[in-house]
Structure formats: C-alpha cells, structure tokens
Design a protein around this motif. Structure first.
Motif, PDB file in Angstrom:
ATOM      1  N   ASN A  43       0.827  -1.208   0.000  1.00 36.03           N
ATOM      2  CA  ASN A  43       0.000   0.000   0.000  1.00 36.03           C
ATOM      3  C   ASN A  43       0.862   1.258   0.000  1.00 36.03           C
ATOM      4  N   LEU A  81       1.940   4.544  -3.190  1.00 31.86           N
ATOM      5  CA  LEU A  81       1.807   5.992  -3.060  1.00 31.86           C
ATOM      6  C   LEU A  81       2.932   6.744  -3.769  1.00 31.86           C
ATOM      7  N   SER A 106      -4.268  -2.875  -5.532  1.00 28.78           N
ATOM      8  CA  SER A 106      -5.488  -2.340  -6.146  1.00 28.78           C
ATOM      9  C   SER A 106      -6.065  -3.312  -7.172  1.00 28.78           C
ATOM     10  N   ASN A 135     -10.790   0.405  -1.682  1.00 31.53           N
ATOM     11  CA  ASN A 135     -10.227   1.527  -0.923  1.00 31.53           C
ATOM     12  C   ASN A 135      -8.924   2.025  -1.531  1.00 31.53           C
ATOM     13  N   MET A 136      -8.118   1.115  -2.083  1.00 33.65           N
ATOM     14  CA  MET A 136      -6.871   1.545  -2.703  1.00 33.65           C
ATOM     15  C   MET A 136      -7.125   2.228  -4.042  1.00 33.65           C
ATOM     16  N   GLY A 191      -8.859   6.266  -3.679  1.00 36.37           N
ATOM     17  CA  GLY A 191      -7.981   7.406  -3.450  1.00 36.37           C
ATOM     18  C   GLY A 191      -7.045   7.678  -4.607  1.00 36.37           C
ATOM     19  N   HIS A 192      -6.479   6.599  -5.178  1.00 33.60           N
ATOM     20  CA  HIS A 192      -5.570   6.770  -6.309  1.00 33.60           C
ATOM     21  C   HIS A 192      -6.304   7.357  -7.520  1.00 33.60           C
ATOM     22  N   GLU A 240      -4.493   9.171   2.090  1.00 36.37           N
ATOM     23  CA  GLU A 240      -4.171   7.876   1.493  1.00 36.37           C
ATOM     24  C   GLU A 240      -3.136   7.119   2.324  1.00 36.37           C
ATOM     25  N   THR A 241      -2.225   7.853   2.962  1.00 30.66           N
ATOM     26  CA  THR A 241      -1.261   7.216   3.854  1.00 30.66           C
ATOM     27  C   THR A 241      -1.969   6.562   5.031  1.00 30.66           C
TER      28      THR A 241
END
Length: 225
Positions: A85, A89, A98, A165-166, A169-170, A202-203
C-alpha cells in the motif's frame, strides 16, 4: 488513449509478454534485511514496537486453544499489505493491492484453509455458528441460508474492500492531477494543497486497510477454534 477510467491501474510494463509491474510487490522485501544487520535505530525500535503491539492484540483475539505462532502469520500478512500500500503511493510504482488478482490470492487460501480445518476438527462448532443464539425455531432455516451466504462471500468482501479503498484514493488523485495543466496559478496552488491533504489521507488509508484485513482474517480464524 485509455480504454476506460480504470485502465490507468492496469500493468503496462512487460518483458516477453510478462507483466513486469508485479515485481513492485517484492520491492518491500529489499527494505527488510537492513534491519537485521545495522545497529538498531529509531526506525528499527519503532517497527519492533509495532510488531509487539500487533502480536499482543492478535493474541487476545485468538482463543487460548489457538496454536502457538499463529499471530506471526497475521503479522506477516499485515506487513506485506502495508508495504504494498505504501509503495503504491510513490510515483510510477505499480499498486498491486489495487487488483483483485493479489487480494483474492491473499484472502481465498486463508479462508479456505480455515474452513477445511474447522469442518474437519470442529464440525459441531461449525454447525452451531450457522444458527445465532436465541434464533426462533421458525427462522432457523432462513438463518442457516443467510449465515452460509455470508460465510461464502467473506473472501470476496475482504478482497474487494482492500481493492476498492486503494483504487478510490488513487483514482481521485489521478483525476485531480489531470486538471493541473489547464488551471491558473492560484487554482494550481489550491490543487497542490488538496493533493497533499489527499496523499496524507491515502497514507492513513494504507495503514488502516492493512490493519483491517489482518484483524478480520484473525477473527475468521478464531471462529473455527
């Protein structure tokens, strides 16, 4: 030209028709060996405290009848997801978590092994879980169906939760960054501030989702004991 909005998350680098981007999954392994050879630093001490905290928490969730060393499986699972994860980023690094290909590979074998172990060694206990305590007799057939379905979709919900969830945000970061070249200087400054806030969020999501995945897997293993 993108085929669709989500094609930006597809592996694009390949060598001899092999998706080269999946090697980013193992980049986190390059960071781990240094902690075994260098003098303990603040980073090393912090990581040891995190592992010890997770061990104590997982140990309380697993029943006393659980096997020794079981917590290390879930700590390793937490570490693997957390590294992937975080690596996602960074710019130009493929986010493997993802994709359902990876998340289902993690959740499905674990859930299947729990089910096989539970039905072989604790058959009566597994049947008891199909009917919650205090259920009226007339609703028992319906509860068995509902509990069976909810049990069968557990690996899917684990995998989809992490993947969604991944991606969310991306995807938001990608969409916002695509509008940058057409904005004025003042709006571009506002966009950069929003991007920094979203990156901080996101972190936090990267840490929370790896923790949630490990905790839910621990709870599923506790039910079969």
């Amino acid at each position: 030209m993108m085929a669709n909005l989500f094609s930006v998350f597809d592996p694009s680098t390949s060598i001899m028709n092999l998706s080269f981007n999946w090697l980013s999954t193992f980049l986190g392994l390059l960071i781990i060996p240094t902690s075994f050879w260098l003098i303990p630093s603040r980073h090393h001490i912090l990581w040891n405290k995190i592992i010890l905290t997770l061990h104590n928490e997982f140990k309380t969730l697993i029943s006393p009848s659980g096997h020794n060393g079981t917590t290390f499986i879930f700590i390793s699972l937490f570490t693997l997801i957390l590294f992937n994860n975080f690596l996602g980023l960074f710019p130009y690094i493929f986010t493997s978590t993802s994709h359902l290909t990876l998340t289902l590979t993690l959740s499905l074998p674990l859930w299947l092994s729990f089910m096989i172990y539970g039905w072989i060694n604790h058959t009566q206990n597994m049947f008891a879980h199909l009917i919650p305590q205090g259920t009226p007799p007339i609703l028992m057939p319906f509860m068995v169906c509902i509990e069976t379905i909810s049990n069968l979709i557990r690996p899917g919900t684990l995998a989809v939760r992490l993947t969604a969830n991944m991606i969310a945000g991306h995807l938001l970061l990608t969409l916002m960054s695509n509008t940058g070249p057409s904005l004025s200087l003042s709006l571009l400054t506002l966009l950069i501030i929003c991007q920094m806030i979203l990156l901080t969020l996101e972190t936090a999501v990267a840490m929370i989702q790896s923790y949630v995945f490990a905790i839910l897997t621990t709870l599923y293993s506790q039910e079969v004991n």
